[in-house]
Write an enzyme that holds these catalytic residues in place. Structure first.
Site, PDB file in Angstrom:
ATOM      1  N   HIS A  88      -4.198  -5.011   0.480  1.00 21.88           N
ATOM      2  CA  HIS A  88      -3.524  -5.411   1.506  1.00 21.88           C
ATOM      3  C   HIS A  88      -3.402  -6.826   1.425  1.00 21.88           C
ATOM      4  O   HIS A  88      -4.456  -7.535   1.841  1.00 21.88           O
ATOM      5  CB  HIS A  88      -4.093  -4.788   2.672  1.00 21.88           C
ATOM      6  N   GLU A 118      -1.603  -9.424   2.780  1.00 19.78           N
ATOM      7  CA  GLU A 118      -1.560  -9.638   4.051  1.00 19.78           C
ATOM      8  C   GLU A 118      -2.255 -10.029   5.437  1.00 19.78           C
ATOM      9  O   GLU A 118      -3.566 -10.904   5.721  1.00 19.78           O
ATOM     10  CB  GLU A 118      -0.709  -8.723   5.170  1.00 19.78           C
ATOM     11  N   CYS A 121       0.932  -1.609  -0.131  1.00 16.15           N
ATOM     12  CA  CYS A 121      -0.048  -0.519  -0.047  1.00 16.15           C
ATOM     13  C   CYS A 121       0.603   1.466  -0.151  1.00 16.15           C
ATOM     14  O   CYS A 121       1.221   1.523  -0.922  1.00 16.15           O
ATOM     15  CB  CYS A 121      -0.847  -0.519   1.309  1.00 16.15           C
TER      16      CYS A 121
HETATM   17  N1  GLN Z   1      -1.392   6.081   2.847  1.00 13.66           N
HETATM   18  C1  GLN Z   1      -2.154   5.806   1.804  1.00 13.66           C
HETATM   19  C2  GLN Z   1      -2.866   6.239   1.162  1.00 13.66           C
HETATM   20  O1  GLN Z   1      -4.229   6.754   1.986  1.00 13.66           O
HETATM   21  C3  GLN Z   1      -1.699   4.647   2.082  1.00 13.66           C
HETATM   22  C4  GLN Z   1      -2.469   3.429   3.076  1.00 13.66           C
HETATM   23  C5  GLN Z   1      -1.607   2.492   3.794  1.00 13.66           C
HETATM   24  O2  GLN Z   1      -1.183   1.991   3.375  1.00 13.66           O
HETATM   25  N2  GLN Z   1      -3.172   1.880   4.102  1.00 13.66           N
HETATM   26  O3  GLN Z   1      -3.684   6.109   0.763  1.00 13.66           O
END
Ligand code: GLN
Length: 586
Positions: free
Chosen positions: A557, A559, A390
């Site tokens: 994600h 995970e 992410c």
């Molecule tokens: N801060 C980033 C976004 O909002 C990544 C978010 C995250 O890693 N869950 O897109």
């Protein structure tokens, strides 16, 4: 008539209620019952979306986008089930729905009171979850600790439900027995007080799971039984376990499953011959014998509150690393690396060479970002396997834009809204909500489909582990061994080479790789191996393997969908490349 089990905690928080709940559900499923798990959180927050993971632990995301407590992750990992919003509630969500009902005249002019209406609302939600999931046994974990003001209304719900259906409701207390050091015994008194406190709420536990550093001996079982009136055979030893997946097996050794079924007047149903139980047990035995180690560093921004909080904030990442490493026959060693240190002293980056693979996990905000970008550059240039999750992917793009595409000071607009090169930017629809300060639920959340490009690392990983949106990967040791030896596993499985490969993964982010920069990034060699909305959104980005052994990031994600017996293909591929490059270094 469905059966209900409630799990509450005594003596201290963090006693392991989540794992206990998941383990009870697991063993009952081994006995052939359809189960589901629910969590009730005492917070006024309507969901976990606005909570800081460094205070509260990881925010887990369900397929329908529900942002919830990390315990929901334990349930999914143990049960290999996908849960939805009906499986989660908080004080906030209960009050919200009660007030909405009141406003719409649902109560027909009656006075709506904290008791009984709040507990009845809780019971209503539990029944709703039971109906939707068709579970024969519903296991509900009550957050917080017995004796706290904030979960009293949930205990009241248990009392009311038990009063109405005494034979169909069981209460399990997961309690802690402290140990003072050598020559001392496990102390039962705090647990006794917890049970008395439950008694004063009109409840008597049917089972006590005795959490402690060691197994509980007969003498202390007798003591709790005599003083608190809980049947001795219903006091179950629950010692600490390094590998939490052993816990259902430990409970089974104490015959907890059969005892629970007996209490409900039920009999075990016949387990299927290729039972999950056998696979689970085999995998635990394999793990016990693992000798080879793979060293993984996680580069993040960390607070001084210590490792305990950290582990909680990244629990799904840690579990996903474990699942994949065990699958490949390795014991993972996970080390936390503080990205802020790299900002202060670049020499420190050299430590990255000590690891077989590096993960840049998800996150928010600007602290520690430049350090992460330095770490990414170091891994790219030194060919250290790197997996970005992410925010990790977004920062890989920033680094590549700056150092390969020559877009000086490229940045995500999350860190610098006025950057000249906004390679990571917010979607238009989201911008509007943020301007109105509507933060709750303004992210791309939950399941989104993504199409995988042929001939990429991502394609190979998903195809070889045969994970599609409808089918999870099959895992057994033989498959793991073949995979490890680089023997194609597709021949071991039925032919599965799809023409189009679409996967569904879970998201939680506001920002995206800016479509305006796709071309230049691709021209310089970044491959968008997973995309959605007709290539508009980048879901997976990677460098070809002839350039770098594993330089891959995901906007989602992965995970969150890794399970004990079903590791996530991208984690397996990452760990595999980490092991391969390790051998090269030796
Ligand atoms: N801060 C980033 C976004 O909002 C990544 C978010 C995250 O890693 N869950 O897109």
């Amino acid at each position: 008539m469905p059966k209900y089990i409630f799990v509450c905690g005594g003596v201290m928080s963090g006693v392991g209620k989540g794992i206990a709940t998941a383990s009870i559900a697991k063993i009952l499923s081994w006995h052939g019952y359809k189960v589901t798990c629910l969590k009730i959180d005492p917070y006024v927050n309507v969901d976990a979306g606005t909570m800081n993971p460094l205070e509260h632990g990881e925010v887990f995301v369900l397929k329908d986008g529900t942002e919830c407590d990390q315990d929901m992750g334990h349930y999914e990992r143990f049960l290999n089930q996908e849960l939805t919003k009906v499986n989660y509630m908080t004080t906030g969500s209960i009050y919200l729905s009660l007030i909405q009902k009141e406003r719409s005249l649902f109560f027909d002019g009656k006075c709506v009171e904290v008791v009984p209406h709040v507990p009845l609302e809780v019971i209503g939600k539990i029944n709703q979850a039971q109906k939707l999931t068709q579970a024969e046994i519903v296991i509900t974990e009550i957050g917080g600790t017995v004796g706290e003001y904030q979960n009293l209304l949930f205990l009241e719900a248990v009392r009311i439900l038990k009063l109405k259906n005494p034979k169909d409701v069981l209460l399990v207390l997961v309690s802690y027995l402290p140990y003072q050091g050598e020559g001392m015994e496990l102390k039962t008194k705090p647990t006794q007080y917890s049970i008395r406190t439950l008694n004063s709420a009109g409840l008597q536990p049917d089972f006590v799971l005795a959490r402690a550093q060691f197994p509980l001996d007969e003498k202390r079982k007798e003591k709790i039984s005599f003083n608190c009136g809980v049947l001795k055979e219903n006091i179950i030893s629950a010692p600490d376990e390094h590998v939490v997946y052993k816990i259902p097996l430990n409970f089974e050794k104490e015959k907890l499953g059969i005892k629970i079924l007996n209490n409900f007047g039920l009999k075990p149903k016949k387990a299927p011959p290729d039972s999950d139980y056998k696979k689970w047990k085999n995998q635990i035995e394999n793990i016990n014998q693992l000798k080879k180690q793979v060293n993984i560093g996680i580069v993040g921004k960390y607070f001084k509150t210590g490792d305990f909080v950290l582990a909680d904030a990244y629990i799904s990442v840690i579990e996903a690393i474990k699942h994949a490493s065990w699958f490949l026959g390795y014991r993972p060693k996970i080390v936390w690396l503080n990205s802020e240190e790299y900002e202060k002293d670049k020499i420190k980056l050299e430590e990255l060479k000590n690891y077989d693979g590096i993960i840049i996990p998800g996150g928010f905000g600007s602290r520690g970002i430049e350090g992460k970008i330095l770490a990414i550059k170091y891994c790219r240039e030194n060919k250290i396997p790197l997996f970005g999750l992410c925010y990790g992917l977004q920062l890989m793009i920033v680094e590549f834009a700056r150092n390969v595409c020559g877009l000086k000071n490229a940045q995500t607009t999350e860190v610098n809204p006025r950057t000249k090169y906004p390679v990571i930017d917010i979607l238009k629809e989201q911008k509007k909500l943020l301007e109105e300060k509507l933060y709750g639920g303004t992210m791309r959340l939950g399941d989104w489909e993504c199409e995988i490009k042929r001939g990429t690392i991502a394609w190979r990983a998903y195809v070889e582990l045969r994970r599609t949106d409808t089918e999870l990967s099959r895992t057994d040791t033989e498959l793991g061994r073949r995979y490890q030896k680089n023997i194609s596993v597709s021949s071991a499985l039925s032919q599965f080479v799809p023409r189009v490969l679409k996967v569904v993964e879970r998201h939680r982010h506001r920002y995206e790789v800016n479509p305006k920069y796709h071309k230049i990034l691709q021209k310089k060699g970044f491959v968008f191996s997973g995309t959605s909305q007709k290539d508009l959104l980048v879901e997976i980005g990677e460098l070809p393997q002839n350039i770098h052994p594993f330089f891959l990031g995901t906007q989602f994600h992965p995970e969150l969908k890794s399970r004990f017996l079903h590791p996530h293909p991208l984690f397996v591929e990452f760990i595999k490349q980490s092991i391969i490059s390790k051998n090269e270094y030796l």
